[in-house]
Design a protein around this motif. Structure first.
Motif: not given
Length: 167
Positions: A80-84
């Motif tokens: 999730t943080p990588l996607i964001k």
């Protein structure tokens, strides 16, 4: 006759993880300078999938529910943080990965979390099972991240082709 130096996995594994993290940062920073492609986005998870061959070695076997939880944790908490923080943009009629300081920070935080978890888990299960769990955790992180990037890439390419054909 030369003396063989015993390889201490408690030293080599963190060195390996740190080396991989620095390599990822290096390639990520370089990637923002060149246009990206579907191939550049999809090859890392495909290449990483060969790591599942480790499970041919019996000491790496883990319960299926451990694998499921590790994959789910990677997918939900780590990807999730990588996607964001992974954004794509159109520049000079090509798709580029947008430079992001937040991405570098996210990678460093994920590395710290991973080291902490690794050291804790390794105290309770074998080093081979720990490696298996963390491989699945990493795969659970990279697969959704790269699939979302691919989706964004395709969307931008479609927009780019629409813009070019309408001009």
């Amino acid at each position: 006759m030369g003396h063989a130096f015993p390889i201490n996995p408690h030293i080599m594994i963190p060195i390996g993880i740190l080396t991989m993290a620095v390599t990822v940062l290096f390639f990520r920073l370089r990637a923002t300078k060149k246009p990206t492609s579907a191939k550049k986005i999809l090859i890392p998870p495909l290449g990483m999938s060969t790591g599942f061959l480790m499970f041919l070695y019996p000491p790496t076997h883990i319960p299926l529910w451990w694998a499921g939880l590790a994959f789910l944790a990677g997918m939900v908490f780590l990807s999730t943080p990588l996607i964001k923080t992974s954004q794509l943009e159109i520049k000079n009629n090509q798709v580029y990965l947008k430079h992001s300081r937040a991405f570098v920070l996210v990678l460093v935080v994920l590395l710290i979390i991973r080291f902490s978890l690794h050291n804790y888990i390794e105290q309770h299960i074998s080093i081979f099972q720990t490696a298996a769990l963390f491989f699945i955790l990493a795969f659970g992180m990279i697969l959704p991240w790269r699939l979302v990037m691919y989706y964004k890439y395709r969307k931008l390419m479609k927009q780019l082709h629409t813009d070019i054909s309408s001009s």
